[in-house]
Design a protein around this motif. Sequence first.
Motif, PDB file in Angstrom:
ATOM      1  N   PHE A   1       0.810  -0.891  -0.356  1.00  0.00           N
ATOM      2  CA  PHE A   1      -0.090   0.287  -0.027  1.00  0.00           C
ATOM      3  C   PHE A   1       0.806   1.053   0.373  1.00  0.00           C
ATOM      4  N   TYR A   2       1.824   2.020   0.708  1.00  0.00           N
ATOM      5  CA  TYR A   2       2.506   2.084   0.432  1.00  0.00           C
ATOM      6  C   TYR A   2       3.879   3.217  -0.146  1.00  0.00           C
ATOM      7  N   ARG A   3       3.533   1.262  -0.559  1.00  0.00           N
ATOM      8  CA  ARG A   3       4.752   1.317  -1.567  1.00  0.00           C
ATOM      9  C   ARG A   3       3.873   2.335  -2.570  1.00  0.00           C
TER      10      ARG A   3
ATOM     11  N   SER B   1       4.875   5.877  -4.742  1.00  0.00           N
ATOM     12  CA  SER B   1       5.826   5.962  -6.203  1.00  0.00           C
ATOM     13  C   SER B   1       4.250   7.136  -7.088  1.00  0.00           C
ATOM     14  N   ASP B   2       2.713   6.736  -6.267  1.00  0.00           N
ATOM     15  CA  ASP B   2       1.793   7.565  -7.311  1.00  0.00           C
ATOM     16  C   ASP B   2       2.380   9.554  -6.597  1.00  0.00           C
ATOM     17  N   ALA B   3       2.916   9.133  -5.385  1.00  0.00           N
ATOM     18  CA  ALA B   3       2.871  10.293  -5.204  1.00  0.00           C
ATOM     19  C   ALA B   3       3.896  11.599  -5.180  1.00  0.00           C
TER      20      ALA B   3
ATOM     21  N   GLN C   1       4.364  16.601   6.298  1.00  0.00           N
ATOM     22  CA  GLN C   1       3.164  16.917   5.277  1.00  0.00           C
ATOM     23  C   GLN C   1       3.024  16.809   3.457  1.00  0.00           C
ATOM     24  N   LYS C   2       4.643  16.317   3.793  1.00  0.00           N
ATOM     25  CA  LYS C   2       4.498  16.213   2.338  1.00  0.00           C
ATOM     26  C   LYS C   2       3.659  14.509   1.575  1.00  0.00           C
ATOM     27  N   LEU C   3       3.792  14.389   2.798  1.00  0.00           N
ATOM     28  CA  LEU C   3       3.374  12.081   2.639  1.00  0.00           C
ATOM     29  C   LEU C   3       1.889  12.174   3.082  1.00  0.00           C
TER      30      LEU C   3
ATOM     31  N   ARG D   1       0.521   9.082   9.335  1.00  0.00           N
ATOM     32  CA  ARG D   1      -0.773   9.829   9.342  1.00  0.00           C
ATOM     33  C   ARG D   1      -1.282   9.261   9.707  1.00  0.00           C
ATOM     34  N   TYR D   2      -1.699   8.466  10.265  1.00  0.00           N
ATOM     35  CA  TYR D   2      -3.194   8.164  10.512  1.00  0.00           C
ATOM     36  C   TYR D   2      -3.941   8.798  11.136  1.00  0.00           C
ATOM     37  N   ARG D   3      -4.945   8.960  10.027  1.00  0.00           N
ATOM     38  CA  ARG D   3      -6.384   9.815  10.991  1.00  0.00           C
ATOM     39  C   ARG D   3      -6.586   9.110  11.609  1.00  0.00           C
TER      40      ARG D   3
END
Length: 431
Positions: free
Chosen positions: A37-39, A43-45, A59-61, A295-297
């Motif tokens: 999920f994080y990879r 990569s999408d970002a 904050q970039k994540l 950054r868990y909501r």
Amino acid sequence: MQLFWDKKVETMKPSELAALQLKRLKKTVHAVQQVEFYRKQFSDAGISASVIKSLDDIQKLPFTKKQDLRDGYPFGFFAVPMRDIVRVHTTSGTTGKPTVVGYTRRDLDTWANLIARNMTMIGIGKDDIFQNMVNYGMFTGGLGFHYGAELIGMTVIPSATGNTRRQIEMIRDFGVTAIHCTPSYAMHLSEVAEEMGESLDSLKTGIFGAEPWSDTMRKTLENRLGVTAFDSYGLSELFGPGVAFECPERDGLHIWHDSYLVEIIDPATGERLPDGEQGELVVTPLVKEAMPLIRYRTGDVTMLMENGCLCGRGKKIARISGRSDDMLIIRGINVFPSQIEHVLLRIPEVGNQFMVYIDRINHLDEMTVEVEINRSYFSGELADLAKIQKKVVKELHDTLELRTTVKLMEPGSLPRFEGKAKRVIDRRGDI
Ligand SMILES: [Zn+2]
């Protein structure tokens, strides 16, 4: 197991703390690269793990949401091989698939230490007899507190939930000094103790958590149970209970900044909010191995308090005022169930048990509040009842700015909750 936190960690200079946080954040951002999920998110970002040069770079994540964890069912968020996972828990409540949380051996030690830190902070320890009245199953409240309390040498009674009369007998016979349960169950416990004529004199400390509760509720519980009541906050995704805890000042909760990186955001825009402003709590755990998260909501509404604490343990969060997704929107007005509770607890003529029903009638939202009348005001005179009902309607209106229908119920007629209370039934269907 050795205690591995150090008093110095709790009173570190801001610059030392920031350096420790940054070191741990970088490690965490690298660790999550083991999770598909994080990879994909990174990569999408168009970013890599080396994007983190300062704490603000977080904050970039992108955020991680509850739904992401559900979509990863069952083990999609584990960052270590299954052979290193020594326990799983699942989140309580809600419909659909549960969220699975995994722990390495070291995670369990870290978690027990966090709980032990909290309990040590409020001055309980070896000399205390501790009755843990929460579910010991998949819910993290039971085992979480159990191991933390054992670690500091408390005498632990794993009584779990249910059979309230038996719980009360144990408190009396074993000389229990400290208890842990939900605030709703504590209220129920006090009612049953009163019926049994038990005064529970040995009790000194009450730790209450797993659902938001008000300061009015605190006073009521302290009077009825003869305890000093402390608020405990946590969630399974961040180990379980023990994420934040009140110190003896009991004005906000300490969150261990060496273990959790805290942000408050506007739930609608995702923008970070300054200290002193209410928003959604977002947490990046810095010490998790099996299931590191970015950054868990949390969905919980609070703020970072502007002033430090007299005890010197650093920045606190305010008590949770509700869940951003528990928030009811009734005729366009935001209503938290905790506000309704707060109003009702102020009115002596009604009891502490209530239910809220939301309906849509002729396209209009209608809120009905059922509340039990207080035994000592239950004269049976209709005129008295009408007067009390009018008072409750007015008080609710003054706080919520919303007209409600109030139904007075006989004492003991509304449901009691042993775990998390489900006091709101929204019958509007899809809006
Ligand atoms: Zn403090």
